[in-house]
Design an enzyme around this catalytic site. Structure first.
Site, mmCIF file in Angstrom:
data_model
loop_
_atom_site.group_PDB
_atom_site.id
_atom_site.type_symbol
_atom_site.label_atom_id
_atom_site.label_comp_id
_atom_site.label_asym_id
_atom_site.label_seq_id
_atom_site.Cartn_x
_atom_site.Cartn_y
_atom_site.Cartn_z
ATOM 1 N N LYS A 296 -7.544 8.519 -9.974
ATOM 2 C CA LYS A 296 -7.574 6.895 -9.062
ATOM 3 C C LYS A 296 -9.565 6.084 -9.147
ATOM 4 C CE LYS A 296 -6.480 4.100 -4.993
ATOM 5 N NZ LYS A 296 -5.879 4.550 -3.853
ATOM 6 N N GLU B 200 1.587 8.797 -3.579
ATOM 7 C CA GLU B 200 0.144 8.958 -3.460
ATOM 8 C C GLU B 200 -0.019 10.029 -2.157
ATOM 9 O OE1 GLU B 200 -4.721 6.741 -2.972
ATOM 10 O OE2 GLU B 200 -2.751 5.879 -2.326
ATOM 11 N N CYS C 132 -1.801 3.533 -6.435
ATOM 12 C CA CYS C 132 -2.103 2.229 -5.020
ATOM 13 C C CYS C 132 -2.894 0.824 -5.487
ATOM 14 C CB CYS C 132 -2.575 3.221 -4.029
ATOM 15 S SG CYS C 132 -2.363 2.551 -2.754
#
Length: 536
Positions: free
Chosen positions: A205, A105, A238
């Site tokens: 995300k 990321e 993440c």
């Protein structure tokens, strides 16, 4: 000095070639070509290269990238200047020789932008579900897609699936009630390219971590993609790993045996170092977990790996400034840990004690000599004092772990944590058993139930919960608790940021337990990290 090493490792069920390289400034393509020749050569005596795609394994890579950052991410810049910086990172990404590779990321554009200052770094992203597009073959089909074009051509050149993260933009109309005032959505986006360069899918995300430059998608992307070499993969990013949607919901699909995971994770010990949560997720869901973290040790950002339930190959380095590559042969169908329901054979004394305590029988250190205590359980007889200390910004209730063997219990709210342990020798260190059952509210809001055996930072109770990476204390133990969730992540970390595999995990008498003996080095953390998503 070649800057890399290739070595053959022998896990429980199959041989695995892992190649690791340090040095972000070197040409990874030259390395990976030679490395994969070596990896395939390992298998040559068992299988001809022509049979590679029918094999029980596939070749995967993750790259922990030391990204080149914008010197001033808050400043306004041109698209040309933004591309100049991003191309420096893409130059390092150039790869070939594996079947799938994952990049981290924020690896291409960096971080700490405002919504306005990141705009020149954003690519336009057409929906892969609406448009079939190969950016390498059709570079002029859409404007502002230079990064996507380079990634697509890398996939073609390497004949591999490629997963990368970038910032994307999507225009919207004022008639859209969710459309931002500047007329566009901006997303933190993962992209997947097939080996012929086609844009297979993208994931936006969902659980942003203080990322003012990006929008949260109005609907959750639940993305899986199929590969010819290993079947179905899931993908998320993440901070998503701590939440139900999309991470857990994806794994409800039993066909998903593999996860690709770009991340920019800041480590926080003793419970949430990057490699800890990555490995815990792989074990809990019985999947292969391909995690690529960004590499900025000064920001506490390191920790990548190729994790299977029974074995991990990882990188955690707070010293070296260079990037790091891991390549491994990965089983198409990962084998999970065995729970108590499948345990057979004669029960050892410690496991017998564990069952006695679960059944409500009193514990005595004399049990080892088959001399049993009389009467009802007396949990607090000669119990050491409980105390409170901050761990992970939460107020844990703890009890010190003294002596060479013993049984301890500590409770908070509805959760009681238990520890049955033996130590071959005592070290001059303080360990404590801690419990927390409540809402975590710092750097994110989420409800956790945690049982943790941790090494304290010093000899004072107030040091329990501090970040520690080195330890000497060896334990053989059972750790368990009456968790009210089935989503429990085991975490075993020993000295030098070494991951360990539990001997046994599972439910027994409405308690979830972790059992371990034979640690390779001193224990830093042994924890059961439970998530109650419905209480967030």
């Amino acid at each position: 000095d070649s800057g890399f090493s290739c070595f053959l490792l022998a896990p429980l069920r199959s041989r695995l070639m892992v190649c690791i390289m340090s040095g972000a400034s070197r040409q990874l393509a030259l390395f990976l070509c030679g490395c994969c020749v070596a990896a395939l050569g390992v298998q040559a005596e068992e299988r001809r290269p022509a049979e590679r795609h029918q094999a029980a394994q596939y070749v995967a890579a993750v790259y922990e990238h030391r990204s080149i950052l914008s010197p001033n991410p808050l400043a306004l810049t041109s698209r040309e200047q933004a591309l100049e910086l991003m191309n420096q990172n893409l130059d390092i990404y150039e790869e070939q020789g594996v079947q799938i590779i994952v990049f981290p990321e924020d690896g291409i554009h960096g971080f700490n932008f405002t919504r306005t200052s990141i705009y020149p770094f954003l690519d336009f992203m057409p929906s892969p579900h609406l448009v079939r597009w190969n950016p390498c073959l059709e570079p002029h089909r859409f404007n502002d897609t230079e990064v996507l074009q380079r990634l697509s051509c890398m996939a073609v050149k390497g004949e591999m699936f490629l997963v990368a993260n970038l910032g994307t933009k999507q225009p919207c109309h004022s008639s859209d009630p969710g459309c931002p005032n500047d007329g566009r959505y901006q997303y933190n986006t993962n992209v997947v390219f097939s080996s012929n360069g086609t844009l297979v899918d993208s994931y936006r995300k969902q659980n942003l971590y203080f990322e003012a430059a990006f929008n949260t998608p109005l609907e959750v992307d639940r993305i899986t993609f199929d590969t010819p070499f290993a079947g179905k993969f899931g993908i998320f990013t993440c901070f998503d790993i701590l939440f139900f949607d999309p991470a857990v919901r994806l794994l409800i699909d039993s066909e998903v045996k593999h996860v690709v995971y770009p991340t920019a994770w800041m480590n926080q010990l003793p419970l949430l170092a990057a490699i800890q949560i990555q490995r815990g997720f792989a074990i809990t869901f019985g999947v292969n977990f391909l995690a690529a973290n960004i590499h900025h040790p000064s920001l506490g950002m390191t920790g990548s790996g190729i994790h299977a339930p029974l074995k991990s190959f990882w990188h955690h380095d707070m010293e070296s400034p260079e990037g790091h590559l891991i390549i491994a042969q990965v089983a198409k169908n990962p084998q999970g840990l065995i729970g108590t329901g499948n345990a057979t054979g004669k029960m050892d004394p410690s496991h017998s004690k564990f069952f006695k305590i679960l059944a409500g029988e009193p514990y005595s250190e004399k049990d080892a000599q088959d001399v049993h205590c009389d009467g009802a359980p007396k949990w607090n007889t000669n119990a050491p004092p409980t105390f409170n200390s901050e761990m992970m910004y939460d107020n844990f209730t703890l009890v010190p772990v003294w002596g060479k063997e013993g049984y301890l219990r500590v409770c908070a709210n509805g959760l009681c944590c238990h520890l049955l342990y033996q130590r071959p020798t005592l070290s001059k260190e303080l360990y404590a058993l801690g419990v927390f059952d409540g809402l975590h509210t710092v750097h994110g809001t989420y409800y956790v139930q945690v049982c943790a055996l941790v090494k304290c930072g010093g000899l004072g109770f107030e040091t329990c919960g501090q970040e520690v990476t080195e330890a000497a204390g060896i334990f053989e133990f059972h750790l368990w608790g009456n968790f009210s969730t089935s989503y429990i992540f085991p975490m075993l970390l020993t000295s030098g940021m070494t991951l360990e595999t539990p001997d046994q995990l599972g439910w027994e008498n409405d308690h979830y337990f972790l059992r371990k003996s034979g640690l390779s080095s001193g224990l830093v953390t042994a924890a059961l990290y439970g998530r109650l998503y419905e209480k967030d």
